[in-house]
Design a protein around this motif. Structure first.
Motif, short mmCIF file in Angstrom:
data_model
loop_
_atom_site.label_atom_id
_atom_site.label_comp_id
_atom_site.label_asym_id
_atom_site.label_seq_id
_atom_site.Cartn_x
_atom_site.Cartn_y
_atom_site.Cartn_z
N PHE A 75 99.20 71.00 50.94
CA PHE A 75 97.77 70.71 50.77
C PHE A 75 97.26 71.28 49.45
O PHE A 75 96.55 70.59 48.70
N HIS A 76 97.60 72.53 49.16
CA HIS A 76 97.10 73.15 47.92
C HIS A 76 97.69 72.50 46.68
O HIS A 76 97.01 72.43 45.64
N ILE A 77 98.90 72.04 46.77
CA ILE A 77 99.54 71.41 45.61
C ILE A 77 98.83 70.09 45.29
O ILE A 77 98.49 69.81 44.14
N ASP A 78 98.61 69.29 46.32
CA ASP A 78 97.89 68.03 46.12
C ASP A 78 96.46 68.29 45.64
O ASP A 78 95.95 67.56 44.77
N LEU A 79 95.83 69.31 46.18
CA LEU A 79 94.45 69.60 45.80
C LEU A 79 94.38 70.06 44.34
O LEU A 79 93.49 69.64 43.59
N ALA A 80 95.31 70.91 43.91
CA ALA A 80 95.31 71.38 42.52
C ALA A 80 95.48 70.21 41.56
O ALA A 80 94.79 70.13 40.53
N VAL A 83 92.26 68.31 41.37
CA VAL A 83 91.28 69.03 40.56
C VAL A 83 91.51 68.74 39.08
O VAL A 83 90.58 68.44 38.32
N CYS A 84 92.75 68.82 38.64
CA CYS A 84 93.05 68.55 37.23
C CYS A 84 92.70 67.13 36.84
O CYS A 84 92.19 66.88 35.75
N ALA A 85 92.94 66.19 37.75
CA ALA A 85 92.60 64.80 37.46
C ALA A 85 91.10 64.62 37.30
O ALA A 85 90.64 63.92 36.38
N GLU A 86 90.31 65.26 38.17
CA GLU A 86 88.86 65.14 38.07
C GLU A 86 88.32 65.80 36.81
O GLU A 86 87.28 65.39 36.29
N LEU A 87 89.01 66.82 36.31
CA LEU A 87 88.57 67.51 35.10
C LEU A 87 89.15 66.88 33.83
O LEU A 87 88.95 67.38 32.72
N ASP A 88 89.87 65.77 33.99
CA ASP A 88 90.47 65.03 32.87
C ASP A 88 91.43 65.88 32.06
O ASP A 88 91.51 65.76 30.82
N ALA A 260 84.89 69.72 40.32
CA ALA A 260 86.03 68.92 40.73
C ALA A 260 86.14 68.81 42.24
O ALA A 260 86.40 67.74 42.79
N LEU A 261 85.94 69.91 42.94
CA LEU A 261 86.05 69.90 44.40
C LEU A 261 84.98 69.02 45.03
O LEU A 261 85.25 68.33 46.03
N GLN A 262 83.77 69.03 44.46
CA GLN A 262 82.74 68.15 45.01
C GLN A 262 83.11 66.69 44.80
O GLN A 262 82.96 65.86 45.71
N GLU A 263 83.61 66.35 43.61
CA GLU A 263 84.01 64.97 43.35
C GLU A 263 85.13 64.54 44.29
O GLU A 263 85.14 63.41 44.80
N ILE A 264 86.07 65.43 44.53
CA ILE A 264 87.18 65.14 45.43
C ILE A 264 86.66 64.85 46.84
O ILE A 264 87.14 63.96 47.54
N SER A 265 85.64 65.61 47.25
CA SER A 265 85.05 65.40 48.58
C SER A 265 84.30 64.09 48.64
O SER A 265 84.49 63.29 49.57
N VAL A 266 83.43 63.84 47.67
CA VAL A 266 82.58 62.65 47.69
C VAL A 266 83.41 61.37 47.63
O VAL A 266 83.09 60.36 48.28
N LYS A 267 84.50 61.38 46.89
CA LYS A 267 85.33 60.19 46.72
C LYS A 267 86.28 59.95 47.89
O LYS A 267 86.99 58.95 47.91
#
Length: 283
Positions: A75-80, A83-88, A260-267
């Motif tokens: 889970f943490h690996i996918d989340l990290a 996060v990087c993808a959302e931060l470009d 990034a975490l908010q974007e991950i949640s909203v999407k």
């Protein structure tokens, strides 16, 4: 309604689940929502950041572990990576696994920029780290035999029932404070608690929802039981949940994690990860 019950109700509404939503059904898993989709967090510019290396461990499944091929997964690996993808900055993103005892030293030496491994945000740790907002919390839950599981409101229904809990745990204290009318049966080992629940020596068990979810979904439970009532959140007993930690001198990076975490949640990306790793939802 006591102040404790008000606290639970308010916290439950904040995470997007009903405080007393009844038993969780495997066919309709509930996904926790900790972010307000209407809140607008500024997108940070991390173009000058030379690297974003997440530090984690390999011994905390399903959050971080080595899969059958020796690949770092979880889970943490996918989340990290998300996060990087959302931060470009996906091309600057790295993930390194270390023993738990070495994480802090590596971060402070600049061998990584963030820790994603479940460091608890407490008054003591806040002196050393800056933290993102919580992206996952761990509610307390009741589990009961399927044929007898209660729906909310649950307080009066539990009166005088025999409820098992791990001795000396935060959940025991929470059970005593919130559900003082039950008969509390203390267990030293979770295996014994589960065994007595299956054999009807106790009416219910109270404890960590995530650990209960693993047991409910495993072969040992044999489909005997389900969640009843809840979920119940109480940070004063159970902590504030999972966060990403950066050095205390780098609060801007922790704030970037929030975006990034908010974007991950909203999407809906967070929901995808949650259901992948927690097929029996503990919310």
């Amino acid at each position: 309604m006591t102040s404790r019950w008000i606290t639970i109700a308010l916290l439950s509404m904040l995470i997007g689940v009903q405080p007393f939503a009844g038993a969780v059904r495997a066919a309709e898993p509930q996904v926790p929502v900790l972010w307000d989709a209407k809140e607008r967090l500024p997108k940070p510019d991390l173009s000058a950041l030379p690297r974003l290396r997440f530090l984690t461990t390999t011994d905390f499944p399903p959050f971080n572990f080595l899969d059958g091929t020796g690949r770092l997964s979880g889970f943490h690996i996918d989340l990290a990576r998300a996060v990087c993808a959302e931060l470009d900055i996906a091309d600057k993103c790295q993930i390194q696994a270390l023993p738990w005892a070495e994480l802090d030293d590596a971060l402070q030496k600049g061998e990584g920029e963030a820790i994603i491994a479940g460091i608890a945000a407490t008054p003591e740790t806040r002196a050393k780290y800056s933290f993102s907002r919580s992206y996952l919390q761990f509610p307390a839950r009741f589990i009961m035999p399927k044929t007898k599981a209660f729906a909310e409101p649950i307080l009066d229904k539990l009166r005088s029932k025999r409820v098992g809990v791990l001795a000396g745990s935060a959940h025991e204290k929470m059970l005593r404070d919130y559900f003082g009318t039950v008969q509390i049966i203390r267990f030293d080992r979770p295996e014994d608690l589960y065994s007595d629940l299956k054999s009807a020596k106790i009416d219910a068990a109270f404890g960590d929802g995530m650990r209960f979810s693993f047991w409910l979904g495993g072969t040992d439970a044999a489909g005997c039981c389900r969640f009843a009532g809840g979920p119940y959140l109480a940070p004063e007993y159970l902590g504030s949940g999972m966060t990403i930690a950066t050095r205390a001198s780098d609060p801007a990076l922790a704030a970037a994690m929030d975006y990034a975490l908010q974007e991950i949640s909203v999407k809906g990306t967070f929901a995808e990860f949650y259901l992948r790793y927690f097929p029996v939802s503990f919310f």
